[in-house]
Enzyme design. Structure first.
Site, short mmCIF file in Angstrom:
data_model
loop_
_atom_site.label_atom_id
_atom_site.label_comp_id
_atom_site.label_asym_id
_atom_site.label_seq_id
_atom_site.Cartn_x
_atom_site.Cartn_y
_atom_site.Cartn_z
N ARG A 76 -2.42 -0.41 12.91
CA ARG A 76 -2.05 0.84 13.56
C ARG A 76 -2.47 2.07 12.77
NH1 ARG A 76 1.19 4.58 12.48
NH2 ARG A 76 1.80 6.00 14.14
N SER A 77 -2.38 1.99 11.46
CA SER A 77 -2.48 3.15 10.58
C SER A 77 -3.92 3.59 10.32
CB SER A 77 -1.81 2.84 9.25
OG SER A 77 -2.15 3.78 8.27
N PRO A 78 -4.22 4.87 10.53
CA PRO A 78 -5.57 5.35 10.17
C PRO A 78 -5.82 5.25 8.67
CG PRO A 78 -4.14 7.21 10.69
CD PRO A 78 -3.40 5.96 11.08
N TYR A 79 -4.76 5.42 7.87
CA TYR A 79 -4.93 5.36 6.42
C TYR A 79 -5.21 3.94 5.94
CZ TYR A 79 -3.26 10.12 6.75
OH TYR A 79 -3.12 11.44 7.10
#
Length: 239
Positions: free
Chosen positions: A18-21
């Site tokens: 889920r996380s862009p990072y």
């Protein structure tokens, strides 16, 4: 794999599809430090649904996730675009109509069982951040499975009780490792949080001294992007 095992000295990272990072960290590791990516344990982390939350509660575990303030949500949208822009990466922000993160993360575990976990992650990140596809849609996961030569039933991994238990074990491991956001890296007793700590983690795994430089593109010019209205943010902690 038990949480006790995960607390040993094997280097590992908690990642989220889920996380862009997490995507940034994955790209930096795969493109600049593939030797380290090959040596570490991959453990998925996500915001649990009602069933996973029930199973976690039965184990006495409550994850440190909480609703995100709207202003922080929009900051992350713009910051993620700025980060990608600074590296010349294409990014298409996905719109998750009804996020259900077990669908993709349990599918990852199913792919991992077949020796294709890393390839699944690569295609899932491409689907989400380059094509803007919804990873909660089983058709998206079935398409990824087809690309990997896997049975499309991988998209139904969320319905598999054994994979559900494996997934909960991953979340319990995160709890015992004090992981409070993603990406989260561990080497021995040392923890590193955030995509800008990839270099520090890499140095630790290689037994080198960290030069103190961050992996974040702090020198990048401001970048303001128009983002779609996604309603009230329902998201949690991430970096």
């Amino acid at each position: 794999m038990s949480s006790a095992h995960r607390r040993k000295k094997n280097p590992r990272w908690y990642f989220s599809l889920r996380s862009p990072y997490s995507w940034f960290a994955y790209r930096d590791l795969s493109e600049k430090h593939p030797d380290v990516l090959d040596r570490i344990e991959w453990i998925p982390y996500w915001e649990p649904d009602e069933e996973s939350t029930r199973l976690l509660a039965g184990a006495g575990v409550t994850l440190p996730v909480m609703p995100m303030h709207r202003s922080k949500n929009f900051y992350i949208l713009r910051d993620a675009r700025r980060w990608a822009h600074a590296r010349g990466w294409q990014v298409t922000w996905p719109v998750d109509r009804a996020p259900h993160w077990e669908v993709s993360h349990l599918a990852y575990l199913a792919a991992e069982e077949r020796g294709l976990g890393r390839q699944f992650v690569d295609l899932a990140y491409r689907a989400r951040w380059n094509r803007g596809l919804d990873l909660a849609e089983r058709s998206t996961i079935a398409g990824i499975a087809d690309e990997l030569g896997l049975d499309p039933s991988v998209a139904d991994a969320v319905d598999d009780p054994d994979l559900r238990i494996r997934g909960v074990e991953c979340l319990i491991a995160a709890y015992h490792d004090d992981a409070f956001g993603v990406p989260f890296f561990l080497h021995g007793r040392e923890a590193f949080w955030g995509a800008e700590r990839v270099g520090a983690f890499v140095a630790a795994v290689r037994g080198e001294e960290w030069d103190g430089l961050s992996d974040a593109p702090f020198a990048a010019p401001p970048f303001t992007a128009v983002v779609p209205d996604q309603g009230d943010p329902s998201d949690r902690r991430e970096r």
